[in-house]
Design a protein around this motif. Structure first.
Motif, mmCIF file in Angstrom:
data_model
loop_
_atom_site.group_PDB
_atom_site.id
_atom_site.type_symbol
_atom_site.label_atom_id
_atom_site.label_comp_id
_atom_site.label_asym_id
_atom_site.label_seq_id
_atom_site.Cartn_x
_atom_site.Cartn_y
_atom_site.Cartn_z
ATOM 1 N N GLY A 42 179.241 19.015 53.538
ATOM 2 C CA GLY A 42 179.334 17.694 54.142
ATOM 3 C C GLY A 42 178.440 17.443 55.335
ATOM 4 O O GLY A 42 177.271 17.820 55.346
ATOM 5 N N SER A 43 179.009 16.824 56.340
ATOM 6 C CA SER A 43 178.292 16.230 57.468
ATOM 7 C C SER A 43 177.339 17.170 58.195
ATOM 8 O O SER A 43 177.720 18.264 58.603
ATOM 9 N N THR A 44 176.101 16.698 58.402
ATOM 10 C CA THR A 44 175.149 17.475 59.206
ATOM 11 C C THR A 44 175.539 17.420 60.685
ATOM 12 O O THR A 44 175.206 18.328 61.448
ATOM 13 N N SER A 45 176.240 16.370 61.098
ATOM 14 C CA SER A 45 176.686 16.272 62.486
ATOM 15 C C SER A 45 177.719 17.344 62.823
ATOM 16 O O SER A 45 177.890 17.708 63.985
ATOM 17 N N MET A 46 178.414 17.840 61.810
ATOM 18 C CA MET A 46 179.439 18.851 62.017
ATOM 19 C C MET A 46 178.905 20.271 61.874
ATOM 20 O O MET A 46 179.668 21.234 61.958
ATOM 21 N N PHE A 70 175.387 21.495 54.265
ATOM 22 C CA PHE A 70 175.379 20.295 55.104
ATOM 23 C C PHE A 70 174.507 19.239 54.423
ATOM 24 O O PHE A 70 173.328 19.104 54.715
ATOM 25 N N THR A 71 175.128 18.518 53.509
ATOM 26 C CA THR A 71 174.411 17.567 52.662
ATOM 27 C C THR A 71 174.764 16.114 52.973
ATOM 28 O O THR A 71 174.301 15.214 52.287
ATOM 29 N N GLY A 72 175.579 15.897 54.009
ATOM 30 C CA GLY A 72 176.003 14.547 54.356
ATOM 31 C C GLY A 72 177.472 14.326 54.043
ATOM 32 O O GLY A 72 178.029 14.950 53.135
ATOM 33 N N SER A 73 178.116 13.443 54.798
ATOM 34 C CA SER A 73 179.561 13.217 54.662
ATOM 35 C C SER A 73 179.969 12.780 53.258
ATOM 36 O O SER A 73 180.899 13.337 52.666
ATOM 37 N N SER A 74 179.276 11.793 52.724
ATOM 38 C CA SER A 74 179.650 11.276 51.396
ATOM 39 C C SER A 74 179.466 12.332 50.310
ATOM 40 O O SER A 74 180.292 12.440 49.392
ATOM 41 N N ASP A 184 167.347 12.204 57.217
ATOM 42 C CA ASP A 184 168.452 12.802 56.467
ATOM 43 C C ASP A 184 169.271 13.835 57.225
ATOM 44 O O ASP A 184 170.173 14.445 56.649
ATOM 45 N N ASN A 185 168.996 14.034 58.504
ATOM 46 C CA ASN A 185 169.848 14.945 59.272
ATOM 47 C C ASN A 185 169.758 14.655 60.770
ATOM 48 O O ASN A 185 168.810 14.018 61.243
ATOM 49 N N THR A 186 170.758 15.130 61.481
ATOM 50 C CA THR A 186 170.867 14.875 62.914
ATOM 51 C C THR A 186 169.689 15.445 63.693
ATOM 52 O O THR A 186 169.148 14.794 64.597
ATOM 53 N N GLY A 187 169.299 16.677 63.350
ATOM 54 C CA GLY A 187 168.198 17.330 64.050
ATOM 55 C C GLY A 187 166.906 16.545 63.977
ATOM 56 O O GLY A 187 166.129 16.508 64.942
ATOM 57 N N ALA A 188 166.682 15.891 62.842
ATOM 58 C CA ALA A 188 165.463 15.102 62.672
ATOM 59 C C ALA A 188 165.465 13.878 63.589
ATOM 60 O O ALA A 188 164.418 13.476 64.111
ATOM 61 N N VAL A 189 166.644 13.289 63.807
ATOM 62 C CA VAL A 189 166.739 12.138 64.713
ATOM 63 C C VAL A 189 166.419 12.570 66.143
ATOM 64 O O VAL A 189 165.675 11.905 66.866
ATOM 65 N N VAL A 190 166.964 13.703 66.547
ATOM 66 C CA VAL A 190 166.678 14.236 67.885
ATOM 67 C C VAL A 190 165.178 14.486 68.045
ATOM 68 O O VAL A 190 164.566 14.114 69.060
#
Length: 278
Positions: A42-46, A70-74, A184-190
């Protein structure tokens, strides 16, 4: 004859004590007796929390394998529904439709969604209304917020992201956002906010590092203290969804949830910058 009888009794007594000793060791081994595999998706944020949790749980239970994706919540929720994973990590609340399919919403922690910007950005605060207008394309230049004359580069997550779902619901901008990039992931946004001077993005509080700055929202910093007090306006649950209630799950899955509720598990939640849901 007397010597033989004594010898026999001594052997029987020794055997009995050895048997009792073995039984005692086994019954007192506790969680160390666990073996097998637990799968989470699930969630990459987790990711930071789930990784730390898995490593600590395995230290206590060396015969257990904790497999985390970690493939995303949905995607994680779909994996639980299809039986591919034991636990679906979701950085958003479950929908009524998901619950109607038998999923249990087990909230393990509370997270703040931080508004990330480049280190060189001179803007320190936005209102909820201004943030909404940035993401819907009504505000397009930082000078409109008292910053530099520079185009705002709106960064977001992919459609299946729990962070995106929570962010858009909290701002009431679902299907209205004008993203320059969807990652597609939190790290990429950072990373994008760190490298693009005009960028703005949203990330889990525990993903914030020294490479970026975070904006105040309505004059309130995104901190654990402010989230606990209910002062910070962007917060969401971290859910570890199961198909059915926890007590209906395997012994291993139940043990993992027991560990989360323990002092050690709660310490992990705090260590990674989250807030306990207890």
């Amino acid at each position: 004859m007397k010597k033989i009888l004594t010898l026999v009794l001594t052997c029987v007594l020794a055997f009995s004590l050895a048997g009792c000793g073995g039984s005692k060791d086994s019954s007192n081994a506790g969680s160390g007796d666990l073996s097998g595999k637990i799968s989470l998706d699930g969630s990459t944020s987790m990711e930071k929390f789930v990784t730390a949790l898995g490593e600590s749980f395995k230290e206590k239970n060396p015969n257990v394998t904790v497999e985390s994706q970690f493939t995303g919540s949905s995607a994680g929720i779909s994996s639980v529904l299809s039986g591919k994973a034991d636990i679906g990590d979701s950085s958003r609340a479950l929908t009524d439709e998901e619950k109607s399919q038998g999923l249990e919403e087990n909230i393990v922690a509370i997270d703040g969604i931080a508004v990330a910007v480049n280190k060189d950005n001179t803007v320190k605060n936005v209102t909820k209304e201004q943030l909404t207008k940035i993401y819907t394309g009504e505000i397009t230049n930082w000078k409109e917020l008292g910053g530099k004359d520079e185009k705002i580069v709106v960064i977001g997550r992919e459609a299946a992201s729990g962070t995106r779902v929570a962010f858009e619901e909290l701002l009431e901008v679902k299907d209205k956002c004008k993203y320059a990039q969807e990652l597609d992931n939190t790290g990429a946004v950072v990373a994008k906010c760190a490298s693009i001077e005009g960028a703005i993005g949203y990330v889990s509080l525990d993903a914030v590092d020294k490479s970026i700055n975070t904006l105040q929202l309505d004059g309130v910093d995104c901190t654990v203290k402010n989230i606990k007090a209910g002062k910070y306006g962007l917060q969401r649950p971290f859910v570890m969804a199961t198909k059915g209630k926890i007590e209906k799950q395997s012994k291993l899955v139940q043990a993992l949830f027991d560990y989360i509720d323990s002092d050690e598990g709660q310490a992990i939640i705090k260590k990674v910058g989250l807030i306990s849901a207890k």
